[in-house]
Design a protein around this motif. Structure first.
Motif, PDB file in Angstrom:
ATOM      1  N   PRO A 379       0.844  -1.208   0.000  1.00 38.76           N
ATOM      2  CA  PRO A 379       0.000   0.000   0.000  1.00 38.76           C
ATOM      3  C   PRO A 379       0.873   1.250   0.000  1.00 38.76           C
ATOM      4  O   PRO A 379       1.873   1.331   0.715  1.00 38.76           O
ATOM      5  CB  PRO A 379      -0.796  -0.128   1.307  1.00 38.76           C
ATOM      6  CG  PRO A 379      -0.721  -1.568   1.670  1.00 38.76           C
ATOM      7  CD  PRO A 379       0.583  -2.070   1.161  1.00 38.76           C
ATOM      8  N   MET A 380       0.497   2.217  -0.804  1.00 37.60           N
ATOM      9  CA  MET A 380       1.275   3.447  -0.899  1.00 37.60           C
ATOM     10  C   MET A 380       0.383   4.561  -1.417  1.00 37.60           C
ATOM     11  O   MET A 380      -0.410   4.348  -2.333  1.00 37.60           O
ATOM     12  CB  MET A 380       2.477   3.252  -1.831  1.00 37.60           C
ATOM     13  CG  MET A 380       3.402   4.461  -1.945  1.00 37.60           C
ATOM     14  SD  MET A 380       4.832   4.145  -3.013  1.00 37.60           S
ATOM     15  CE  MET A 380       4.037   4.093  -4.623  1.00 37.60           C
ATOM     16  N   ILE A 381       0.478   5.729  -0.814  1.00 35.22           N
ATOM     17  CA  ILE A 381      -0.278   6.892  -1.259  1.00 35.22           C
ATOM     18  C   ILE A 381       0.694   8.001  -1.632  1.00 35.22           C
ATOM     19  O   ILE A 381       1.898   7.931  -1.335  1.00 35.22           O
ATOM     20  CB  ILE A 381      -1.272   7.371  -0.175  1.00 35.22           C
ATOM     21  CG1 ILE A 381      -0.529   7.720   1.112  1.00 35.22           C
ATOM     22  CG2 ILE A 381      -2.346   6.314   0.081  1.00 35.22           C
ATOM     23  CD1 ILE A 381      -1.428   8.290   2.191  1.00 35.22           C
ATOM     24  N   LEU A 382       0.177   9.030  -2.280  1.00 37.78           N
ATOM     25  CA  LEU A 382       1.025  10.135  -2.726  1.00 37.78           C
ATOM     26  C   LEU A 382       1.743  10.808  -1.562  1.00 37.78           C
ATOM     27  O   LEU A 382       2.888  11.255  -1.697  1.00 37.78           O
ATOM     28  CB  LEU A 382       0.180  11.169  -3.478  1.00 37.78           C
ATOM     29  CG  LEU A 382      -0.448  10.710  -4.796  1.00 37.78           C
ATOM     30  CD1 LEU A 382      -1.368  11.788  -5.353  1.00 37.78           C
ATOM     31  CD2 LEU A 382       0.615  10.357  -5.826  1.00 37.78           C
ATOM     32  N   GLN A 383       1.080  10.867  -0.413  1.00 38.07           N
ATOM     33  CA  GLN A 383       1.676  11.534   0.737  1.00 38.07           C
ATOM     34  C   GLN A 383       2.938  10.817   1.210  1.00 38.07           C
ATOM     35  O   GLN A 383       3.881  11.456   1.700  1.00 38.07           O
ATOM     36  CB  GLN A 383       0.656  11.598   1.878  1.00 38.07           C
ATOM     37  CG  GLN A 383       1.104  12.449   3.062  1.00 38.07           C
ATOM     38  CD  GLN A 383       1.318  13.911   2.675  1.00 38.07           C
ATOM     39  OE1 GLN A 383       0.436  14.537   2.095  1.00 38.07           O
ATOM     40  NE2 GLN A 383       2.488  14.445   3.000  1.00 38.07           N
ATOM     41  N   ASP A 387       6.413  12.843   1.631  1.00 37.09           N
ATOM     42  CA  ASP A 387       7.154  12.928   2.900  1.00 37.09           C
ATOM     43  C   ASP A 387       8.625  12.602   2.715  1.00 37.09           C
ATOM     44  O   ASP A 387       9.493  13.207   3.355  1.00 37.09           O
ATOM     45  CB  ASP A 387       6.530  11.962   3.920  1.00 37.09           C
ATOM     46  CG  ASP A 387       5.138  12.394   4.351  1.00 37.09           C
ATOM     47  OD1 ASP A 387       4.808  13.592   4.178  1.00 37.09           O
ATOM     48  OD2 ASP A 387       4.369  11.537   4.845  1.00 37.09           O
ATOM     49  N   ILE A 388       8.928  11.655   1.822  1.00 37.48           N
ATOM     50  CA  ILE A 388      10.327  11.258   1.613  1.00 37.48           C
ATOM     51  C   ILE A 388      11.112  12.352   0.901  1.00 37.48           C
ATOM     52  O   ILE A 388      12.245  12.678   1.280  1.00 37.48           O
ATOM     53  CB  ILE A 388      10.390   9.940   0.817  1.00 37.48           C
ATOM     54  CG1 ILE A 388       9.849   8.782   1.669  1.00 37.48           C
ATOM     55  CG2 ILE A 388      11.819   9.637   0.374  1.00 37.48           C
ATOM     56  CD1 ILE A 388       9.842   7.448   0.954  1.00 37.48           C
ATOM     57  N   ILE A 389      10.526  12.928  -0.145  1.00 42.10           N
ATOM     58  CA  ILE A 389      11.264  13.927  -0.932  1.00 42.10           C
ATOM     59  C   ILE A 389      11.059  15.343  -0.406  1.00 42.10           C
ATOM     60  O   ILE A 389      11.627  16.300  -0.951  1.00 42.10           O
ATOM     61  CB  ILE A 389      10.853  13.865  -2.414  1.00 42.10           C
ATOM     62  CG1 ILE A 389       9.383  14.271  -2.601  1.00 42.10           C
ATOM     63  CG2 ILE A 389      11.098  12.476  -2.968  1.00 42.10           C
ATOM     64  CD1 ILE A 389       8.949  14.313  -4.050  1.00 42.10           C
ATOM     65  N   ASP A 390      10.219  15.482   0.633  1.00 36.18           N
ATOM     66  CA  ASP A 390       9.971  16.778   1.260  1.00 36.18           C
ATOM     67  C   ASP A 390       9.429  17.794   0.253  1.00 36.18           C
ATOM     68  O   ASP A 390       9.926  18.906   0.132  1.00 36.18           O
ATOM     69  CB  ASP A 390      11.250  17.317   1.920  1.00 36.18           C
ATOM     70  CG  ASP A 390      10.963  18.471   2.886  1.00 36.18           C
ATOM     71  OD1 ASP A 390       9.812  18.566   3.362  1.00 36.18           O
ATOM     72  OD2 ASP A 390      11.885  19.262   3.152  1.00 36.18           O
ATOM     73  N   MET A 391       8.407  17.372  -0.496  1.00 43.14           N
ATOM     74  CA  MET A 391       7.743  18.252  -1.451  1.00 43.14           C
ATOM     75  C   MET A 391       6.240  18.148  -1.265  1.00 43.14           C
ATOM     76  O   MET A 391       5.741  17.268  -0.559  1.00 43.14           O
ATOM     77  CB  MET A 391       8.119  17.891  -2.894  1.00 43.14           C
ATOM     78  CG  MET A 391       9.531  18.207  -3.275  1.00 43.14           C
ATOM     79  SD  MET A 391       9.843  17.930  -5.047  1.00 43.14           S
ATOM     80  CE  MET A 391      11.568  18.412  -5.162  1.00 43.14           C
ATOM     81  N   THR A 395       2.914  18.255  -6.270  1.00 45.54           N
ATOM     82  CA  THR A 395       4.085  18.043  -7.129  1.00 45.54           C
ATOM     83  C   THR A 395       4.237  16.565  -7.472  1.00 45.54           C
ATOM     84  O   THR A 395       4.491  16.202  -8.628  1.00 45.54           O
ATOM     85  CB  THR A 395       5.355  18.543  -6.430  1.00 45.54           C
ATOM     86  OG1 THR A 395       5.201  19.926  -6.112  1.00 45.54           O
ATOM     87  CG2 THR A 395       6.574  18.371  -7.316  1.00 45.54           C
ATOM     88  N   VAL A 396       4.058  15.705  -6.487  1.00 46.13           N
ATOM     89  CA  VAL A 396       4.138  14.261  -6.726  1.00 46.13           C
ATOM     90  C   VAL A 396       3.051  13.833  -7.700  1.00 46.13           C
ATOM     91  O   VAL A 396       3.288  13.024  -8.597  1.00 46.13           O
ATOM     92  CB  VAL A 396       4.012  13.493  -5.399  1.00 46.13           C
ATOM     93  CG1 VAL A 396       4.064  11.988  -5.651  1.00 46.13           C
ATOM     94  CG2 VAL A 396       5.095  13.908  -4.428  1.00 46.13           C
ATOM     95  N   SER A 397       1.860  14.381  -7.544  1.00 47.13           N
ATOM     96  CA  SER A 397       0.750  14.031  -8.427  1.00 47.13           C
ATOM     97  C   SER A 397       1.057  14.399  -9.867  1.00 47.13           C
ATOM     98  O   SER A 397       0.741  13.647 -10.791  1.00 47.13           O
ATOM     99  CB  SER A 397      -0.529  14.737  -7.960  1.00 47.13           C
ATOM    100  OG  SER A 397      -1.599  14.465  -8.827  1.00 47.13           O
ATOM    101  N   ARG A 398       1.676  15.561 -10.085  1.00 46.34           N
ATOM    102  CA  ARG A 398       2.001  15.978 -11.447  1.00 46.34           C
ATOM    103  C   ARG A 398       3.065  15.082 -12.070  1.00 46.34           C
ATOM    104  O   ARG A 398       3.031  14.805 -13.269  1.00 46.34           O
ATOM    105  CB  ARG A 398       2.480  17.435 -11.448  1.00 46.34           C
ATOM    106  CG  ARG A 398       1.380  18.448 -11.173  1.00 46.34           C
ATOM    107  CD  ARG A 398       1.880  19.873 -11.350  1.00 46.34           C
ATOM    108  NE  ARG A 398       0.810  20.834 -11.181  1.00 46.34           N
ATOM    109  CZ  ARG A 398       0.496  21.425 -10.035  1.00 46.34           C
ATOM    110  NH1 ARG A 398       1.218  21.146  -8.944  1.00 46.34           N
ATOM    111  NH2 ARG A 398      -0.494  22.285  -9.955  1.00 46.34           N
ATOM    112  N   VAL A 399       4.024  14.641 -11.269  1.00 46.72           N
ATOM    113  CA  VAL A 399       5.064  13.757 -11.789  1.00 46.72           C
ATOM    114  C   VAL A 399       4.479  12.401 -12.155  1.00 46.72           C
ATOM    115  O   VAL A 399       4.788  11.817 -13.194  1.00 46.72           O
ATOM    116  CB  VAL A 399       6.192  13.589 -10.752  1.00 46.72           C
ATOM    117  CG1 VAL A 399       7.179  12.514 -11.210  1.00 46.72           C
ATOM    118  CG2 VAL A 399       6.916  14.904 -10.536  1.00 46.72           C
TER     119      VAL A 399
END
Length: 500
Positions: A379-383, A387-391, A395-399
């Motif tokens: 299981p993994m969510i965008l958050q 949290d790992i890349i501190d963004m 931004t993660v959603s766009r990538v």
């Protein structure tokens, strides 16, 4: 009475550079390639490839390497005048200077292969119009109809809209009867079933084309014309009674519709070579380490033209010396284009950096999947990635949106790795995608004469260690495109079955 008031407030506004970076971030590899081409055409100061300095540096390195190679060759004890003809003929070194080894070459994957040209569906239909012997007006209507056909081969535009387009664009006033008459002629073109308004008409058009002696054709036409709703709902008892047929005859008609008719006649006309995915990343597991590579098209070599840069510096020097009048418009143009090129290059570099950070985080969180393949998704969510890349999560959603990764187990969309978690009876957390795969397997192996209800599926999952509510099973079933139990039922006939 007019009054002045002071108000202090904090607003967040994005700069033009930030907006440009955000737009570039959400582009996939092919869209980015086109965006760079557009920018190169619009901005003369922006150039692709290595600049003069970098090119000279590489040429010097190459020249030094060549000189060292020549020195090594000269020191070898070789008699140039004596050679074996067989050795020369069998050598994999070609006389024209390139290696002609017959084995697999890793560089082949990086070369741009020419794509065969394939006619589109509209082009294929238009080519067939010449065989219909249409008048100029009917030709105009036929072309308008063909231009309105969707990629799957259906005509979903209302006749009124087609009439309005012809009247507006060509000034020809027609009636619905005119369009209907030409539509029937267009529907006679290949592939069979083209330009149908719905599935019922599409299937009937294909049945009408078949020879009359095809077994099951007459019953299939009657079933689709008179009992279409009962056919879609698989009311086998009603169909046998209303059509006055036995199980074997009904089975033959169903098999004819299933096995020989195409519900989407337009899709078969597209070549697979023209519908492919260009991965944005490649992930390999080598010697206990993950090697993550960003597609080279995402990081092209861009630089500011040295010629225009010198021109801008010359204009600045003229202004300082005040020896002559400076062309203000030229200077402003060069300055704007210079800043635009610099911002664009910085945005491309920032995009590459952000995409690499996101992909590294996904591999870190889904290490078991990239090592062992499907069945190991967590299981993994965008958050989690944010949290790992501190963004920010946006931004993660766009990538992630529209990007793909090439793994040792196939090509996957980055969205595939994100899913909700479910807890098993043992307390272990698993991805709902894994649960869906198990649900699909249960349905594939169920008794088709007595399909399982959603509650029965929930009970079967609980036996495998997944305690899930019936409504959740229903949601997963719909997401997998699995119909309800009644529509999965099959006709039983002498140890044979026919799917509906």
């Amino acid at each position: 009475m007019l009054e002045l008031h002071q108000k202090q407030e904090l607003q967040q506004k994005l700069s033009p550079q930030q907006i440009q970076y955000i737009k570039l971030l959400q582009l996939n590899t092919l869209d980015l390639e086109q965006r760079i081409k557009d920018e190169l055409e619009e901005n003369p100061l922006l150039e692709e490839g290595l600049d003069d300095e970098e090119r000279r540096r590489e040429e010097e390195i190459e020249a030094n390497t060549s000189a060292e190679s020549e020195n090594e060759v000269e020191t070898e004890d070789v008699d140039d005048e004596e050679f074996d003809v067989e050795d020369l003929l069998n050598s994999s070194d070609d006389l024209y200077g390139y290696k002609a080894s017959p084995g697999y070459n890793e560089d082949d994957d990086d070369r741009e292969r020419p794509m065969p040209s394939a006619p589109t569906l509209a082009e294929r239909l238009s080519d067939q119009l010449s065989f219909l012997d249409l008048s100029d007006t009917d030709q105009l209507i036929a072309e308008q109809i063909i231009g309105s056909i969707d990629e799957d081969g259906y005509l979903r535009r209302p006749v009124e809209s087609i009439l309005d387009d012809i009247l507006f664009n060509h000034g020809v006033d027609l009636t619905e009867a005119d369009v209907e008459r030409v539509l029937r002629q267009v529907q006679s073109l290949d592939p069979a079933g083209i330009a149908a308004r719905d599935l019922q008409e599409c299937l009937l058009l294909q049945l009408y084309r078949m020879p009359e002696d095809v077994e099951g054709r007459a019953v299939a036409i009657e079933m689709l014309e008179r009992q279409y709703k009962a056919f879609t709902m698989k009311h086998f008892g009603k169909l046998k009674k209303r059509l006055d047929v036995d199980d074997r005859t009904l089975k033959t008609a169903f098999e004819l519709i299933q096995n020989r008719l195409d519900p989407k006649p337009g899709e078969g006309t597209f070549s697979e070579e023209t519908n492919y995915i260009t991965p944005d990343f490649t992930v390999r597991y080598v010697d206990g380490e993950f090697i993550i590579t960003l597609n080279g098209r995402n990081a092209p070599d861009l630089h500011i033209s040295r010629h225009y840069r010198k021109m801008l510096e010359k204009l600045r020097a003229q202004k300082k010396k005040e020896t002559k009048e400076v062309d203000t418009d030229t200077k402003q143009f060069l300055k704007n284009k210079f800043d635009s090129a610099r911002w664009f290059i910085n945005s491309i570099n920032q995009r590459r950096h952000t995409m690499s950070l996101v992909m590294d985080a996904i591999v870190q969180l889904q290490e078991d999947f990239f090592r062992y393949g499907e069945g190991n998704l967590k299981p993994m969510i965008l958050q989690d990635v944010a949290d790992i890349i501190d963004m920010d999560i946006s931004t993660v959603s766009r990538v992630v949106n529209g990007k793909y990764v090439q793994t040792e187990f196939g090509v996957y969309e980055l969205k595939y790795f994100f899913s909700e978690g479910l807890e098993t009876v043992d307390g272990e957390e698993v991805s709902n995608k894994e649960v869906k795969a198990i649900l699909q397997d249960i349905v594939d192996h169920e008794d088709k004469t007595d399909p399982m209800s959603d509650q029965s599926l929930a009970d079967a999952l609980e036996e495998k260690g997944f305690k899930i509510a019936r409504r959740t099973v229903s949601k997963y079933r719909k997401q997998l495109g699995i119909p309800v139990a009644r529509l999965r039922k099959e006709i039983v006939l002498d140890d044979e079955t026919v799917e509906g």
